[in-house]
Design an enzyme around this catalytic site. Structure first.
Site, PDB file in Angstrom:
ATOM      1  CG  MET A  20      -1.502  -5.433   1.624  1.00 43.32           C
ATOM      2  SD  MET A  20      -1.653  -7.243   1.661  1.00 43.32           S
ATOM      3  CE  MET A  20      -3.337  -7.421   2.275  1.00 43.32           C
ATOM      4  CB  CYS A 104       5.940   2.210   1.715  1.00 41.72           C
ATOM      5  SG  CYS A 104       5.954   1.621   0.007  1.00 41.72           S
ATOM      6  CE  LYS A 146       2.702  -2.011   8.396  1.00 41.51           C
ATOM      7  NZ  LYS A 146       2.079  -2.749   7.280  1.00 41.51           N
ATOM      8  CG  ASP A 209       7.270 -13.471   9.369  1.00 36.01           C
ATOM      9  OD1 ASP A 209       7.038 -12.995   8.238  1.00 36.01           O
ATOM     10  OD2 ASP A 209       8.414 -13.729   9.780  1.00 36.01           O
TER      11      ASP A 209
END
Length: 379
Positions: A20, A104, A146, A209
């Site tokens: 992050m 992203c 990712k 989540d």
């Protein structure tokens, strides 16, 4: 579970700290690692910035002395630059794991064809992955990627991305169960993670989540994922990694720290930032974390504002001393989203004509893929 295996790298607890921007620096990675085992990934770095030795980019490549497994996430849109950056990371920085960001959702990134936009160009994606894997191979360093489900519900890319990752020699693929258009809004689609698990033979990591350790166990059970990637869920709660390590070890542990314990964690965080950045800059960097640590607690607005303006450890100590150490953790915060959420985007920012084909190599050769050297957001 017996941990996570990425090529020659074994992670005892199948948990990865998501990169992050402005958050997962060396101090924060050390803080989280002190809580529990896992793989802690550096902030996303631009490949061109590394190759061109951009000072700001290289300043982000800082590791704590106790960081024995160095993991870096790369951002790039040019296969040659990504390959060269991967080689530099392995040869000069002793990196043990390289992750490539194709997730992203930030418009300034997708507008240049990077991040979550890039997997639409299947051939380009394959070329980038192949260059990175080839560059890392002599050093026996695993390469992972990712990504997200796709640009939007009408332009899904994740199944193709998984196939391409596997064919390119990637050690694993992480999937955030949202589209680029969703950004961080709505709910993550765990069913897409399950579909990807069925689609590929390499390990799949689930993202999206995971707010509590129980969520991680449920995700793995529901999807068959080999592990989880945790981002916003650990903001202001580095002890989440302690809970995750316990949960995956079969122990029932849920950390509900009183405010005094939270204050001690805040002090430790600021102390580590000061160690790596200098006291004044470290305290300034710490300010953004105050609201996350105190989320749900009854600490007054004036005290919160003062903590968010602190510029020295002595001042921080004095302010933290005003908090009620016996105040219990706000149970209402358990399982609730943390960090940015926002609203879905009506339209994803993309280069002109991006959707016209799924190749992308001509776009790179034209020079249109040039990314800025510097900091961008995580995925």
């Amino acid at each position: 579970m017996s941990g996570l295996t990425l090529g020659p790298l074994h992670v005892p607890t199948p948990v990865v700290l998501a990169p992050m921007a402005g958050i997962t620096n060396a101090a924060y990675r050390r803080l989280c690692a002190e809580q529990g085992a896992g793989l802690y990934v550096c902030e996303m770095i631009t490949s061109r910035g590394i190759v061109e030795r951009d000072r700001h980019t290289l300043d982000m490549l800082v590791f704590d002395e106790l960081e024995t497994v160095r993991s870096v996430q790369l951002y790039g849109t040019d296969p040659v630059y990504v390959g060269k950056a991967t080689e530099i990371l392995c040869a000069e920085y002793g990196v043990a794991h390289v992750d490539l960001n194709f997730g992203c959702p930030v418009p300034k990134v997708t507008r240049k064809g990077g991040g979550g936009a890039l997997p639409w160009k299947r051939r380009l994606l394959g070329s980038i992955l192949e260059h990175a894997v080839a560059a890392a191979a002599p050093y026996d360093v695993p390469v992972t990627m990712k990504t997200r489900k796709g640009l939007d519900d009408d332009h899904l890319t994740y199944l193709d991305a998984g196939r391409i990752a596997q064919e390119s020699g990637c050690a694993a693929i992480a999937l955030h169960g949202r589209t680029v258009a969703q950004a961080y809004s709505g709910d993550a689609d765990w069913d897409s993670i399950a579909r990807l698990v069925e689609h590929v033979d390499i390990p799949v990591l689930g993202n999206g989540d995971v707010w509590e350790a129980a969520d991680a166990l449920q995700m793995v059970e529901q999807t068959g994922a080999a592990g989880v990637v945790v981002g916003r869920g650990c903001l202001g709660r580095p002890w989440l990694f302690r809970d995750l390590a316990a949960a995956f070890a079969g122990e029932e542990t849920a950390t509900l720290p009183r405010l005094g314990e939270v204050a001690a964690m805040m002090r430790r965080h600021a102390e580590l930032l000061a160690k790596h950045l200098g006291e004044e800059r470290g305290c300034v960097e710490f300010r953004k974390h105050v609201s996350w640590y105190l989320k749900g607690f009854a600490a007054g607005g004036e005290l919160r504002r003062a903590l968010a303006m602190t510029s020295s450890l002595a001042e921080l100590d004095e302010l933290l001393g005003r908090l009620d150490p016996d105040e219990p953790f706000p149970a209402s915060e358990l399982g609730s989203p943390r960090g940015r959420q926002g609203s879905p985007r009506a339209k994803v920012a993309l280069p002109e004509g991006w959707l016209d084909d799924t190749d992308g190599t001509a776009w790179v050769l034209s020079g249109a893929s040039r990314e800025d050297a510097g900091e961008t957001s995580g995925g």
